[in-house]
Every structure is written in C-alpha cells, then in structure tokens.
Design a protein around this motif. Sequence first.
Motif, short mmCIF file in Angstrom:
data_model
loop_
_atom_site.label_atom_id
_atom_site.label_comp_id
_atom_site.label_asym_id
_atom_site.label_seq_id
_atom_site.Cartn_x
_atom_site.Cartn_y
_atom_site.Cartn_z
N ASN A 195 0.62 11.49 -5.21
CA ASN A 195 2.01 11.10 -5.43
C ASN A 195 1.94 9.66 -5.93
O ASN A 195 2.07 8.72 -5.16
CB ASN A 195 2.80 11.20 -4.12
CG ASN A 195 4.20 10.60 -4.24
OD1 ASN A 195 4.73 10.46 -5.34
ND2 ASN A 195 4.79 10.24 -3.11
N ASP A 220 -6.73 4.24 -2.24
CA ASP A 220 -5.57 3.44 -2.63
C ASP A 220 -6.08 2.16 -3.28
O ASP A 220 -7.20 1.73 -3.01
CB ASP A 220 -4.67 3.09 -1.43
CG ASP A 220 -3.21 2.90 -1.84
OD1 ASP A 220 -2.39 3.80 -1.60
OD2 ASP A 220 -2.90 1.84 -2.42
N ILE A 221 -5.25 1.58 -4.12
CA ILE A 221 -5.59 0.30 -4.75
C ILE A 221 -5.40 -0.84 -3.75
O ILE A 221 -6.03 -1.89 -3.87
CB ILE A 221 -4.70 0.08 -6.01
CG1 ILE A 221 -5.21 -1.06 -6.89
CG2 ILE A 221 -3.27 -0.19 -5.65
CD1 ILE A 221 -6.14 -0.65 -7.96
N GLY A 257 -4.00 7.44 -4.03
CA GLY A 257 -2.81 6.61 -3.75
C GLY A 257 -2.18 7.06 -2.45
O GLY A 257 -1.02 7.44 -2.40
N THR A 258 -2.97 6.97 -1.38
CA THR A 258 -2.61 7.63 -0.12
C THR A 258 -1.50 6.92 0.65
O THR A 258 -0.83 7.52 1.48
CB THR A 258 -3.87 7.81 0.75
OG1 THR A 258 -3.59 8.73 1.80
CG2 THR A 258 -4.33 6.49 1.37
N GLY A 259 -1.26 5.62 0.40
CA GLY A 259 -0.18 4.92 1.10
C GLY A 259 -0.37 4.96 2.60
O GLY A 259 -1.39 4.50 3.12
N GLY A 283 -9.74 1.51 -4.58
CA GLY A 283 -10.03 1.43 -6.00
C GLY A 283 -8.90 1.95 -6.85
O GLY A 283 -7.89 2.48 -6.35
N ASP A 284 -9.08 1.82 -8.16
CA ASP A 284 -8.06 2.19 -9.13
C ASP A 284 -8.13 3.70 -9.41
O ASP A 284 -9.15 4.20 -9.91
CB ASP A 284 -8.33 1.39 -10.42
CG ASP A 284 -7.29 1.67 -11.49
OD1 ASP A 284 -6.18 2.13 -11.14
OD2 ASP A 284 -7.59 1.42 -12.67
N LEU A 285 -7.07 4.40 -9.10
CA LEU A 285 -6.95 5.84 -9.34
C LEU A 285 -8.25 6.61 -9.05
O LEU A 285 -8.77 6.52 -7.94
CB LEU A 285 -6.45 6.10 -10.75
CG LEU A 285 -4.95 5.82 -10.94
CD1 LEU A 285 -4.50 6.29 -12.31
CD2 LEU A 285 -4.09 6.46 -9.88
N HIS A 329 4.43 -1.89 -5.89
CA HIS A 329 3.19 -1.27 -6.39
C HIS A 329 3.11 0.21 -6.01
O HIS A 329 2.26 0.94 -6.51
CB HIS A 329 1.94 -2.02 -5.91
CG HIS A 329 1.75 -1.97 -4.41
ND1 HIS A 329 1.16 -0.91 -3.77
CD2 HIS A 329 2.10 -2.84 -3.43
CE1 HIS A 329 1.15 -1.14 -2.46
NE2 HIS A 329 1.71 -2.30 -2.23
N ALA A 330 4.00 0.65 -5.11
CA ALA A 330 4.03 2.07 -4.74
C ALA A 330 5.10 2.83 -5.53
O ALA A 330 5.12 4.06 -5.50
CB ALA A 330 4.30 2.21 -3.24
N1 SAM Z 1 0.75 9.08 -0.92
C1 SAM Z 1 1.77 8.29 -0.24
C2 SAM Z 1 3.01 9.14 -0.03
O1 SAM Z 1 3.13 10.17 -0.73
O2 SAM Z 1 3.85 8.81 0.81
C3 SAM Z 1 2.11 7.03 -1.02
C4 SAM Z 1 2.62 7.29 -2.40
S1 SAM Z 1 3.22 5.84 -3.25
C5 SAM Z 1 4.43 6.58 -4.28
C6 SAM Z 1 1.92 5.45 -4.41
C7 SAM Z 1 0.67 4.84 -3.81
O3 SAM Z 1 -0.27 4.62 -4.88
C8 SAM Z 1 0.85 3.51 -3.12
O4 SAM Z 1 0.26 3.54 -1.86
C9 SAM Z 1 0.13 2.50 -4.03
O5 SAM Z 1 -0.48 1.44 -3.34
C10 SAM Z 1 -0.90 3.37 -4.69
N2 SAM Z 1 -1.34 2.88 -6.00
C11 SAM Z 1 -0.66 2.16 -6.91
N3 SAM Z 1 -1.43 1.91 -7.99
C12 SAM Z 1 -2.63 2.50 -7.75
C13 SAM Z 1 -3.85 2.58 -8.48
N4 SAM Z 1 -3.98 2.04 -9.69
N5 SAM Z 1 -4.87 3.25 -7.92
C14 SAM Z 1 -4.76 3.81 -6.70
N6 SAM Z 1 -3.64 3.76 -5.96
C15 SAM Z 1 -2.59 3.11 -6.48
#
Ligand code: SAM
Length: 284
Positions: free
Chosen positions: A188, A146-147, A123-125, A171-173, A211-212
């Motif tokens: 995060n 990231d998703i 979930g690298t954002g 992908g998902d998680l 979604h974040a």
């Molecule tokens: N890592 C970044 C940071 O710390 O600033 C972003 C964190 S943000 C809280 C969560 C991230 O998880 C978002 O970029 C979001 O798109 C991603 N995310 C949400 N659901 C997800 C999933 N099922 N699988 C992977 N990533 C996901």
Amino acid sequence: MTEKMYESLNRASSLLTEKGLEPHTARILMEFITQKTGAAFLVDLREPLSEEQHKAFWDKTGELLEGKPVQYVIGQEYFYGHRFEVNEHVLIPRPETEELVYEAIKRSQKIFDHKAIKVADIGTGSGAIGVSFKKEWPEAIVTATDISDQSLNVAKHNAAALGAEIRFLQGDLAAPIMQEKWDVVLSNPPYIAHDEAEQMADTVLNHEPHHALFADEDGLYFYRKLAKTLPPIMNKPALIGVEIGYLQGLAVHKLFAEAFPEAVIETVKDINGKDRMIFCETCV
Ligand code: SAM
Ligand code: GLN
C-alpha cells in the motif's frame, strides 16, 4: 465530584461538533480511558468518572479539539482484529487495506500448493499488512520493508507484541529484496497526488506523515517503479497485490499489464464500490 461519564461525553461531543470535527471520537476516547465497551460501557454511563479518568479524558479531548486523529491520541488502531500501536511516524491503517489483506489471502490459497510461501510487504508503516498476513498464514515467511527507520521501529514493536515473526529491512521500495525470489508481494504505497491535498481532511493532512501519503507523477510514481523492478524477482506462479487510489484503476492496471504481459491482472473494488486494489497473478 467529577462529571458523570455521559456528561463528559456529551460535552466533549458538542465541542467537537462545534469545531466541525467528528463527535464520535469522544466515545472512542471514553472507551479507551475507562477500558469499557459494549454493555459495560452503557451500565457505567451514569456513574461519575474518577478524578484520574476525568483529567485524562479532558487532557486528551484537548488533543482531539486540535484536530489530532483519535488513533494518535490513544496510540492505537485495530486492523484485521489485531491491536496495532500507532504514532505520528506511521499512517493509521485503514479498513480499505484490510480488504487488500483479505483478497490477497483468498487468492494465495488458490494459487500456492505449499504453505511456506515467501511474502514481502513493501512500505509496511505500522506493520499492518505483513503482520496480519503472518497471523492468518503462520507458515508464510514474511519480510516487511520501509524507507523510514521510525516506521520500522513501530512495525517491529507491533510484530513482537502480536507474536509475528517477521524480517524487517530498511530501503527504497524493492531495493532491499532484490536478491531473492518472492511468491507474494503486497504494498500500500503512498498514492495521493500532490494537487489532491486541498481536498483532504485537516486531521489527515496536518497529522499523518506526508512520506506515507503523497507520491509524484499524479500519485503513480511508486506503481511505475514497482512494475519496473518486480518482474525479475517474482516466482512462477506469483501474486502481486497493491492498494490504489479510487481513480487509479486504469492507469495501474496498464502499468502491470505492460510489465507482466502474460499475467492475469484484476482491478478489485472495495466495499464502497470504488476501485481499490490491483492483483497481478503471474502463471506457471
Ligand atoms: N502498509 C501500511 C498500511 O497499509 O497501513 C503503510 C502504508 S503508507 C500508505 C506507505 C508507507 O510506505 C509508509 O510507511 C512510508 O514510510 C513508506 N514509503 C514511502 N516511500 C517509500 C519508499 N521509497 N520505499 C519504501 N517505503 C516507502
Ligand atoms: N487511504 C489513504 C488516505 O486516503 C491514503 C493511503 C495511501 O496513500 N496509500 O488518506
């Protein structure tokens, strides 16, 4: 003749205050527009802005007055000493998350006797965690997921701009990284419970991607899923580090303790004294 820098700055700060918004953002915007900080900024405060600077400052102040976070208005935020470009597809990286990176590096230095560790940022954002880790620990082999493809585009841009070689997977998680073994997994994830929305600032709620931010099951959904999926893909020894909401320490500690019965699990506070991270160290 345009306004002097301090005149624009004071007028914008007052307008922001009147609207119940953070007045300090006017200064961040002015520093960005004039590309001046510190003493150079102070020296120029009594100088008139150029026509161009004046127009840019007031156009963007309009966006601040609509409640847009200053980081989206200027398109950047600093994280771990690096400049990350951000837009409304990614969460603005937070100082609490810098602490996650710092604590993860500190622990990794103690655990691993080789430098070419395999690290995943789930979930690298904007890429904040993965890119900062790679810059601090260049031998690490870093994968970031990231998703959201739109988030991944921002993260890829930041990695390239900061010279960090990282593999990006959508992908998902943990799904995209299940075929490999990992030394360090950091995340995060979204962790705000839906019913907390009413207490959140409008700048966050109306502008940052939901979604974040939000997660089901009282904000615990992603930790539950990570605790379930990570055990078979962790090396021994290994380190997992996740950021958490300040009231989630006990619940997330328990989830990882159940998933990794032999691991040392630690709840770590941020500099404000709030539970903010869980580290799970699996032994040899
Ligand atoms: N890592 C970044 C940071 O710390 O600033 C972003 C964190 S943000 C809280 C969560 C991230 O998880 C978002 O970029 C979001 O798109 C991603 N995310 C949400 N659901 C997800 C999933 N099922 N699988 C992977 N990533 C996901
Ligand atoms: N710290 C963020 C906020 O309070 C939330 C980040 C997250 O859900 N991981 O807005």
